[in-house]
Design an enzyme around this catalytic site. Structure first.
Site, PDB file in Angstrom:
ATOM      1  N   GLU A 140       0.827  -1.221   0.000  1.00  0.00           N
ATOM      2  CA  GLU A 140       0.000   0.000   0.000  1.00  0.00           C
ATOM      3  C   GLU A 140       0.853   1.259   0.000  1.00  0.00           C
ATOM      4  OE1 GLU A 140      -4.182   0.438   1.237  1.00  0.00           O
ATOM      5  OE2 GLU A 140      -3.658  -1.020   2.782  1.00  0.00           O
ATOM      6  N   TYR A 180       0.478  -7.914  -1.980  1.00  0.00           N
ATOM      7  CA  TYR A 180      -0.637  -7.212  -1.337  1.00  0.00           C
ATOM      8  C   TYR A 180      -1.902  -7.781  -1.944  1.00  0.00           C
ATOM      9  CZ  TYR A 180      -3.939  -3.503  -0.191  1.00  0.00           C
ATOM     10  OH  TYR A 180      -5.041  -2.807   0.254  1.00  0.00           O
ATOM     11  N   ASP A 232       0.887  -8.553   2.942  1.00  0.00           N
ATOM     12  CA  ASP A 232      -0.461  -8.415   3.464  1.00  0.00           C
ATOM     13  C   ASP A 232      -1.358  -9.330   2.652  1.00  0.00           C
ATOM     14  OD1 ASP A 232      -2.990  -7.751   4.207  1.00  0.00           O
ATOM     15  OD2 ASP A 232      -2.819  -5.608   3.783  1.00  0.00           O
ATOM     16  N   ASN A 239      -4.416 -10.189   3.414  1.00  0.00           N
ATOM     17  CA  ASN A 239      -5.835  -9.914   3.598  1.00  0.00           C
ATOM     18  C   ASN A 239      -6.621 -11.204   3.844  1.00  0.00           C
ATOM     19  OD1 ASN A 239      -6.508  -7.098   3.717  1.00  0.00           O
ATOM     20  ND2 ASN A 239      -5.875  -6.902   1.591  1.00  0.00           N
ATOM     21  N   ASP A 281      -2.382   1.390   9.925  1.00  0.00           N
ATOM     22  CA  ASP A 281      -3.290   0.513  10.670  1.00  0.00           C
ATOM     23  C   ASP A 281      -2.714  -0.906  10.817  1.00  0.00           C
ATOM     24  OD1 ASP A 281      -3.678   0.419   7.941  1.00  0.00           O
ATOM     25  OD2 ASP A 281      -5.852   0.666   8.008  1.00  0.00           O
TER      26      ASP A 281
END
Lengths: 261, 261
Positions: B34, B106, B147, B149, B247
């Site tokens: 990101e 990602y 990441d 997710n 975050d």
DNA sequence: GAGGTAAGAG
DNA sequence: CTCTTACCTC
């Protein structure tokens, strides 16, 4: 009593700088302009924590004015410049603090010239003139203070020739400012420093502050009754050099205690 | 060799935090996700000044991945996940560093479920599966890191029952993750801490970090060839508590030197 | 250039 | 909530 004005250009984004300056300068009364925050997003808690109480008139996105005071009660007189109930821009707030009428203003910029925004500026100045004439007539101890968006004379701008058709310098607004002074208002900073180049605003663009390409826009006018109490004053221009500073610098004056004169 | 992953949520806005963490953690290899920056706005100078070289694949507004390395040469293998030439999202970059294949990813968020974004996530996982199967087949020392997710198990989320229809936790994606592990990939953080609640992400909303209402999304998978070199690892969760933090928190592992095993 | 807003994504 | 972009104002 130390009275200051500071166009913060966004009170929330400017909070660290504002608090740092309050701590350093310790003014008794502070007039703020360009809060750029709606009524409910004024950072009252942080201002209170710094030792100030406050009244303010917010507006979403633009304008917004406030009066802060440390140790003195603030009695609000009005939160709009009389004379046009249709005018909903938050540019004026008036209060009595320690027996002095404090008129905090953020006068319209007026650009581009010519056009409706310039006409609005002239009309706003007319209304201001009426209000300030009243204060003179009533012989009140009063201060007209804030961002006038008026460059009073060629001496108050880096390169006057470039500004002829700018609403901040147009002959109409300079004449109007001069007329106010003729009525009895004292341009306190110019009185204290009659010969010095004094600026209160430097554009964010083109490294204006580094080149000292500034203009004098923020003024403190004293009613005749108060003029004799003027002790000192100045522009905290170093604040303009701080990280994340406003494009204006704080301007302040100090008044002799009433008993002293 | 210390290898880390950090979803920065905007590499330019996050730069002070990123540099502070790099200084503190001193990883040898860092995978970022990101970036939220186009190719030309990657802050290479500041990254270089911190002692890291880098390859990256930027994209305007969203996504964007990078691999940083201190003291090791980075040999880029590819900057897109094979299998769909139409896919222009910057979510994958692969390089060889110190003889190890580093696959920085990602993975699509996939919300809302159901819908085309969830379908895109599943398709992306399929393509990832193909790529990682290849790496296994070729017996390469490889790390799949980033990441994902994906919340792998009910143990990896604060309140599992609330997540049943969330794309991060849907049974389809958990099954797919499990299938990858079955192929031979080692979930290094879970292996190091089989019994502990471990989160890597806490929502900005609702004081999720203060309540420790987190989820585990960022993973480091090791190929069989590398698994025996796993020495230590962890989540730098304190970084999530810093001012202006992402975050996500950084996740890292340390591999034994090759000669040592 | 640097505030503000708004929409879109997470 | 906190990123981004794009727009508006000064």
């Amino acid at each position: 009593m130390k009275i200051a004005t500071y166009n913060v250009n966004g009170v929330n984004g400017r909070l660290p700088v504002l608090l740092r300056w309050l701590q350093e300068a310790q003014p008794d009364v502070v007039c703020l302009q360009e809060l750029k925050a709606p009524q409910e997003r004024f950072p009252l808690k942080e201002i209170n924590d710094a030792g100030y109480n406050a009244i303010w008139h917010g507006q979403k996105s633009w304008n917004g004015v406030a009066i802060l005071s440390k140790g003195y009660e603030i009695t609000e007189v009005q939160r709009a410049l009389p004379g046009d109930p249709e005018d909903i821009q938050s540019r004026y707030i008036e209060a009595i603090i320690d027996q002095i009428v404090i008129c905090c203003l953020y006068l319209p910029n007026g650009n581009p010239y010519p056009g409706p925004k310039f006409e609005y500026k002239l009309a706003w100045i007319d209304r201001l003139k009426k209000r300030t004439d009243e204060l003179i007539k009533m012989d009140l101890p009063a201060v007209i203070i804030g961002d006038f968006n008026i460059i009073p004379t060629p001496f108050d701008v880096h390169k006057p020739e470039r500004w002829e058709n700018d609403a901040l310098y147009r002959i109409e607004v300079r004449k109007a400012f001069e007329k106010m002074l003729k009525k009895g208002w004292l341009d306190s900073i110019r009185t204290l420093f009659p010969e010095e180049k004094i600026y209160t605003f430097w554009d964010y663009l083109y490294k204006a502050y580094d080149r000292d390409a500034g203009i004098r826009l923020d003024h403190v006018l004293l009613s005749p009754y108060l003029s004799s109490r003027l002790k000192s004053g100045g522009v905290d221009r170093h604040v303009r050099g701080w990280e994340k500073s406003s494009d204006h610098a704080p301007v302040w004056i100090e008044l002799e205690k009433e008993g002293k004169q």
